[in-house]
Scaffold this active site. Structure first.
Site, PDB file in Angstrom:
ATOM      1  N   ARG A  44       0.974  -1.283   0.170  1.00 19.29           N
ATOM      2  CA  ARG A  44      -0.078  -0.037   0.017  1.00 19.29           C
ATOM      3  C   ARG A  44       0.803   1.315  -0.015  1.00 19.29           C
ATOM      4  O   ARG A  44       0.585   2.225  -0.535  1.00 19.29           O
ATOM      5  CB  ARG A  44      -0.844   0.146   1.327  1.00 19.29           C
ATOM      6  N   ASP A  70      -3.026  -2.056  -3.389  1.00 14.27           N
ATOM      7  CA  ASP A  70      -3.938  -2.581  -1.982  1.00 14.27           C
ATOM      8  C   ASP A  70      -4.424  -4.192  -2.930  1.00 14.27           C
ATOM      9  O   ASP A  70      -5.323  -4.186  -3.585  1.00 14.27           O
ATOM     10  CB  ASP A  70      -4.893  -1.719  -1.598  1.00 14.27           C
ATOM     11  N   TYR A 152      -0.475 -21.650  12.900  1.00 19.57           N
ATOM     12  CA  TYR A 152      -1.995 -21.830  13.538  1.00 19.57           C
ATOM     13  C   TYR A 152      -3.020 -21.764  12.562  1.00 19.57           C
ATOM     14  O   TYR A 152      -4.220 -21.700  12.923  1.00 19.57           O
ATOM     15  CB  TYR A 152      -2.106 -20.383  14.669  1.00 19.57           C
TER      16      TYR A 152
HETATM   17  C1  HXC Z   1      -8.243  -3.600  18.185  1.00 21.53           C
HETATM   18  C2  HXC Z   1      -7.652  -2.515  16.300  1.00 21.53           C
HETATM   19  C3  HXC Z   1      -6.393  -2.510  16.543  1.00 21.53           C
HETATM   20  C4  HXC Z   1      -5.994  -3.126  17.798  1.00 21.53           C
HETATM   21  C5  HXC Z   1      -6.591  -1.591  14.718  1.00 21.53           C
HETATM   22  N1  HXC Z   1      -7.623  -1.683  15.239  1.00 21.53           N
HETATM   23  N2  HXC Z   1      -5.534  -2.113  15.327  1.00 21.53           N
HETATM   24  N3  HXC Z   1      -8.822  -2.992  17.053  1.00 21.53           N
HETATM   25  N4  HXC Z   1      -6.919  -3.600  18.653  1.00 21.53           N
HETATM   26  N5  HXC Z   1      -4.770  -3.235  18.022  1.00 21.53           N
HETATM   27  C6  HXC Z   1      -9.077  -1.629  14.373  1.00 21.53           C
HETATM   28  C7  HXC Z   1      -9.199  -0.087  14.235  1.00 21.53           C
HETATM   29  O1  HXC Z   1      -9.762   0.397  15.291  1.00 21.53           O
HETATM   30  C8  HXC Z   1     -10.308  -0.147  12.912  1.00 21.53           C
HETATM   31  O2  HXC Z   1     -11.655  -0.659  13.385  1.00 21.53           O
HETATM   32  C9  HXC Z   1     -10.088  -1.457  12.184  1.00 21.53           C
HETATM   33  O3  HXC Z   1      -8.996  -2.192  13.026  1.00 21.53           O
HETATM   34  C10 HXC Z   1      -8.929  -0.875  10.978  1.00 21.53           C
HETATM   35  O4  HXC Z   1      -8.057  -0.089  11.540  1.00 21.53           O
HETATM   36  P1  HXC Z   1      -7.134   0.881  10.647  1.00 21.53           P
HETATM   37  O5  HXC Z   1      -6.037   1.219  11.516  1.00 21.53           O
HETATM   38  O6  HXC Z   1      -8.157   1.814   9.986  1.00 21.53           O
HETATM   39  O7  HXC Z   1      -6.499  -0.154   9.446  1.00 21.53           O
HETATM   40  P2  HXC Z   1      -5.515   0.031   8.529  1.00 21.53           P
HETATM   41  O8  HXC Z   1      -4.728   1.416   8.450  1.00 21.53           O
HETATM   42  O9  HXC Z   1      -5.812  -0.505   7.088  1.00 21.53           O
HETATM   43  O10 HXC Z   1      -3.920  -0.915   9.172  1.00 21.53           O
HETATM   44  C11 HXC Z   1      -4.332  -2.336   8.936  1.00 21.53           C
HETATM   45  C12 HXC Z   1      -3.964  -2.935   9.876  1.00 21.53           C
HETATM   46  C13 HXC Z   1      -2.406  -2.531  10.319  1.00 21.53           C
HETATM   47  C14 HXC Z   1      -4.027  -4.378  10.105  1.00 21.53           C
HETATM   48  C15 HXC Z   1      -4.691  -2.625  11.291  1.00 21.53           C
HETATM   49  O11 HXC Z   1      -1.831  -3.208  11.762  1.00 21.53           O
HETATM   50  C16 HXC Z   1      -1.568  -2.897   9.357  1.00 21.53           C
HETATM   51  O12 HXC Z   1      -1.447  -1.885   8.503  1.00 21.53           O
HETATM   52  N6  HXC Z   1      -0.721  -4.025   9.322  1.00 21.53           N
HETATM   53  C17 HXC Z   1       0.087  -4.394   8.051  1.00 21.53           C
HETATM   54  C18 HXC Z   1       1.175  -5.180   8.524  1.00 21.53           C
HETATM   55  C19 HXC Z   1       1.167  -6.264   9.595  1.00 21.53           C
HETATM   56  O13 HXC Z   1       0.101  -6.214  10.221  1.00 21.53           O
HETATM   57  N7  HXC Z   1       2.114  -7.188   9.760  1.00 21.53           N
HETATM   58  C20 HXC Z   1       2.132  -8.158  10.721  1.00 21.53           C
HETATM   59  C21 HXC Z   1       2.011  -9.526  10.001  1.00 21.53           C
HETATM   60  S1  HXC Z   1       2.315 -10.653  11.135  1.00 21.53           S
HETATM   61  P3  HXC Z   1     -12.862   0.665  13.423  1.00 21.53           P
HETATM   62  O14 HXC Z   1     -14.139  -0.252  14.065  1.00 21.53           O
HETATM   63  O15 HXC Z   1     -12.557   1.443  14.893  1.00 21.53           O
HETATM   64  O16 HXC Z   1     -12.844   1.592  12.114  1.00 21.53           O
HETATM   65  C22 HXC Z   1       1.497 -12.077  10.721  1.00 21.53           C
HETATM   66  C23 HXC Z   1       1.336 -13.407  11.333  1.00 21.53           C
HETATM   67  C24 HXC Z   1       2.405 -13.586  12.488  1.00 21.53           C
HETATM   68  O17 HXC Z   1       0.501 -12.000  10.154  1.00 21.53           O
HETATM   69  C25 HXC Z   1       2.450 -14.788  13.360  1.00 21.53           C
HETATM   70  C26 HXC Z   1       3.579 -14.828  14.270  1.00 21.53           C
HETATM   71  C27 HXC Z   1       3.989 -16.101  14.740  1.00 21.53           C
HETATM   72  P1  NAP Z   2       5.271  -7.377   7.675  1.00 16.24           P
HETATM   73  O1  NAP Z   2       6.786  -6.755   7.293  1.00 16.24           O
HETATM   74  O2  NAP Z   2       4.400  -6.270   8.318  1.00 16.24           O
HETATM   75  O3  NAP Z   2       4.718  -7.505   6.240  1.00 16.24           O
HETATM   76  C1  NAP Z   2       3.526  -7.330   5.783  1.00 16.24           C
HETATM   77  C2  NAP Z   2       3.387  -6.704   4.561  1.00 16.24           C
HETATM   78  O4  NAP Z   2       2.216  -6.693   3.809  1.00 16.24           O
HETATM   79  C3  NAP Z   2       3.989  -5.333   4.589  1.00 16.24           C
HETATM   80  O5  NAP Z   2       4.811  -5.045   3.629  1.00 16.24           O
HETATM   81  C4  NAP Z   2       2.645  -4.450   4.087  1.00 16.24           C
HETATM   82  O6  NAP Z   2       2.997  -3.080   3.472  1.00 16.24           O
HETATM   83  C5  NAP Z   2       1.882  -5.359   3.300  1.00 16.24           C
HETATM   84  N1  NAP Z   2       0.434  -5.172   3.100  1.00 16.24           N
HETATM   85  C6  NAP Z   2      -0.297  -5.033   4.228  1.00 16.24           C
HETATM   86  N2  NAP Z   2      -1.606  -4.818   3.671  1.00 16.24           N
HETATM   87  C7  NAP Z   2      -1.539  -4.766   2.473  1.00 16.24           C
HETATM   88  C8  NAP Z   2      -2.407  -4.739   1.476  1.00 16.24           C
HETATM   89  N3  NAP Z   2      -3.746  -4.497   1.797  1.00 16.24           N
HETATM   90  N4  NAP Z   2      -2.157  -4.749   0.298  1.00 16.24           N
HETATM   91  C9  NAP Z   2      -0.788  -4.969  -0.114  1.00 16.24           C
HETATM   92  N5  NAP Z   2       0.349  -5.080   0.737  1.00 16.24           N
HETATM   93  C10 NAP Z   2      -0.243  -5.110   2.236  1.00 16.24           C
HETATM   94  O7  NAP Z   2       5.547  -8.526   8.371  1.00 16.24           O
HETATM   95  P2  NAP Z   2       6.240  -9.888   8.029  1.00 16.24           P
HETATM   96  O8  NAP Z   2       6.400 -10.621   9.431  1.00 16.24           O
HETATM   97  O9  NAP Z   2       7.252  -9.712   7.364  1.00 16.24           O
HETATM   98  O10 NAP Z   2       4.934 -10.796   7.413  1.00 16.24           O
HETATM   99  C11 NAP Z   2       5.145 -11.306   5.970  1.00 16.24           C
HETATM  100  C12 NAP Z   2       4.278 -12.708   6.329  1.00 16.24           C
HETATM  101  O11 NAP Z   2       4.671 -13.576   7.087  1.00 16.24           O
HETATM  102  C13 NAP Z   2       2.993 -12.390   6.398  1.00 16.24           C
HETATM  103  O12 NAP Z   2       2.361 -13.343   5.703  1.00 16.24           O
HETATM  104  C14 NAP Z   2       2.789 -13.033   7.870  1.00 16.24           C
HETATM  105  O13 NAP Z   2       1.787 -13.432   8.163  1.00 16.24           O
HETATM  106  C15 NAP Z   2       3.816 -13.997   7.788  1.00 16.24           C
HETATM  107  N6  NAP Z   2       4.173 -14.550   8.942  1.00 16.24           N
HETATM  108  C16 NAP Z   2       5.016 -13.955   9.581  1.00 16.24           C
HETATM  109  C17 NAP Z   2       5.602 -14.386  10.907  1.00 16.24           C
HETATM  110  C18 NAP Z   2       6.734 -13.617  11.607  1.00 16.24           C
HETATM  111  O14 NAP Z   2       7.007 -13.919  12.844  1.00 16.24           O
HETATM  112  N7  NAP Z   2       7.352 -12.473  11.282  1.00 16.24           N
HETATM  113  C19 NAP Z   2       5.196 -15.854  11.284  1.00 16.24           C
HETATM  114  C20 NAP Z   2       4.326 -16.386  10.474  1.00 16.24           C
HETATM  115  C21 NAP Z   2       3.948 -15.910   9.430  1.00 16.24           C
HETATM  116  P3  NAP Z   2       2.176  -1.832   3.422  1.00 16.24           P
HETATM  117  O15 NAP Z   2       1.785  -1.476   4.985  1.00 16.24           O
HETATM  118  O16 NAP Z   2       2.839  -1.052   2.495  1.00 16.24           O
HETATM  119  O17 NAP Z   2       0.884  -2.245   2.791  1.00 16.24           O
END
Ligand code: HXC
Ligand code: NAP
Length: 287
Positions: A44, A70, A152
């Site tokens: 994004r 996106d 998970y």
């Molecule tokens: C409760 C929350 C929240 C939180 C956001 N929300 N954070 N609710 N607790 N901590 C709610 C907001 O209030 C809002 O609802 C809705 O979620 C959307 O939030 P926005 O901030 O408007 O969304 P956005 O800006 O699009 O951000 C998306 C996001 C953010 C998912 C919330 O965290 C993000 O951009 N993540 C991208 C990267 C990421 O998450 N990487 C991790 C991947 S690790 P309302 O109702 O208030 O509008 C992974 C696996 C790991 O996936 C496994 C490890 C072992």
């Molecule tokens: P990360 O750096 O946060 O990667 C997530 C990426 O997804 C970011 O580059 C983010 O960029 C992009 N993204 C989020 N929303 C998007 C959207 N709507 N469209 C396009 N891109 C989007 O986290 P990470 O740990 O490297 O995770 C990578 C993958 O590994 C994920 O699938 C995660 O579930 C998996 N995973 C991670 C772990 C861990 O321990 N790190 C463990 C298990 C699985 P923008 O914000 O710029 O969009």
């Protein structure tokens, strides 16, 4: 990053990595690039993705196209694919890596918070897979999809319920299409990582206030987190032609973490060595 495959092992392939500008997506993209592939990364944040693409080219040479997209929006996904086809003449591999996640008791979530995670992870993955699959089938291209799920995906997990639902869906997508699209020469596989340090994941899933109460490393038999090169090397293999008979597989890379959590008696690790004499005596005493 030391790579297992020989130089140019991925030459001639164009690989689209969603979320390829940060974290594990960035590490996989760099590994693919070093092995000779053309890379397309999308996410994004336009500034982040463009900078990542130019930094990677500066560091490793080769071709990296960074595009804002996106993955929840099918028309934006189609535009990325069009741009990649225009620049590189096609795409051979899709890595569904983009994700959203955060730790929270489920009852605290709004319906929008649930939607945002499921839409990024599941809808984003099927949007990309469908858009590319249609093209690949029409042009009879041998291609593959690698999706990054989690352990998970099959056990489920509290406190990340939207992510668990969505990743389970991505695993179902992988296995279902491996069966359906194998006849077209399209392979679909997945990697299920345990914890690998990235800013994106650790800031949202292991905040300091929570890790003070429990150390996530203690759940891992190898007693350490994964290293990015370990996952990147696995990804390189799975998208390469060396893995041409692997289809529908999910490879776990978690140091033994999920099995440790599942095994009935693994918590006996807490018993000190010197206590085993007493325990044995008590057990034998029962005849
Ligand atoms: C409760 C929350 C929240 C939180 C956001 N929300 N954070 N609710 N607790 N901590 C709610 C907001 O209030 C809002 O609802 C809705 O979620 C959307 O939030 P926005 O901030 O408007 O969304 P956005 O800006 O699009 O951000 C998306 C996001 C953010 C998912 C919330 O965290 C993000 O951009 N993540 C991208 C990267 C990421 O998450 N990487 C991790 C991947 S690790 P309302 O109702 O208030 O509008 C992974 C696996 C790991 O996936 C496994 C490890 C072992
Ligand atoms: P990360 O750096 O946060 O990667 C997530 C990426 O997804 C970011 O580059 C983010 O960029 C992009 N993204 C989020 N929303 C998007 C959207 N709507 N469209 C396009 N891109 C989007 O986290 P990470 O740990 O490297 O995770 C990578 C993958 O590994 C994920 O699938 C995660 O579930 C998996 N995973 C991670 C772990 C861990 O321990 N790190 C463990 C298990 C699985 P923008 O914000 O710029 O969009």
């Amino acid at each position: 990053m030391e790579l297992m495959l020989k130089e140019n092992a991925l030459q001639g392939k164009t690989i689209l990595v969603t979320g390829g500008g940060t974290g594990l997506g960035r590490s996989m993209s760099e590994a693919f690039l070093k092995l000779g592939a053309n890379i397309v990364i999308c996410s994004r944040k336009q500034d982040v993705i463009e900078k990542a693409a130019s930094d990677m080219m500066q560091q490793h040479g080769g071709q990296v196209l960074g595009l804002a997209c996106d993955v929840r929006k099918y028309d934006e996904v189609e535009k990325v694919i069009e741009a990649a086809y225009a620049k590189f003449g096609g795409i051979d591999v899709l890595v569904n890596n983009a994700a959203g996640n955060f730790i929270s008791p489920t009852e605290r979530l709004s319906n929008k918070a649930f939607d945002v995670i499921v839409d990024i992870v599941l809808k984003g993955s099927y949007n990309c897979t469908l858009a590319l699959g249609k093209k690949w089938i029409a042009e009879k291209r041998k291609a593959s999809v690698l999706s990054i799920v989690t352990t998970y995906s099959w056990t489920g997990s509290g406190y990340v319920v939207p992510s668990a639902c969505a990743k389970a869906g991505v695993l179902a997508l992988t296995r279902s299409l491996a069966a359906e699209w194998g006849k077209y020469g399209i392979r679909l596989n997945a990697i299920a990582p345990g914890p690998f340090p990235t800013e994106g994941a650790f800031s949202r899933l292991f905040p300091e206030a929570a890790t003070k109460l429990m150390d996530p490393k203690k759940r891992i038999p190898l007693q350490r987190y994964g290293e990015h090169h370990e996952l990147a090397n696995l990804a390189c293999y799975l998208v390469s032609d060396f893995a041409s008979y692997i289809n529908g597989e999910v490879v776990t890379i978690d140091g033994g973490e999920w099995l440790y959590g599942a095994g009935e008696f693994n918590a006996f690790d807490a018993v000190p060595q010197e206590m085993w004499d007493l325990i044995e005596k008590q057990v034998r005493g029962k005849g």
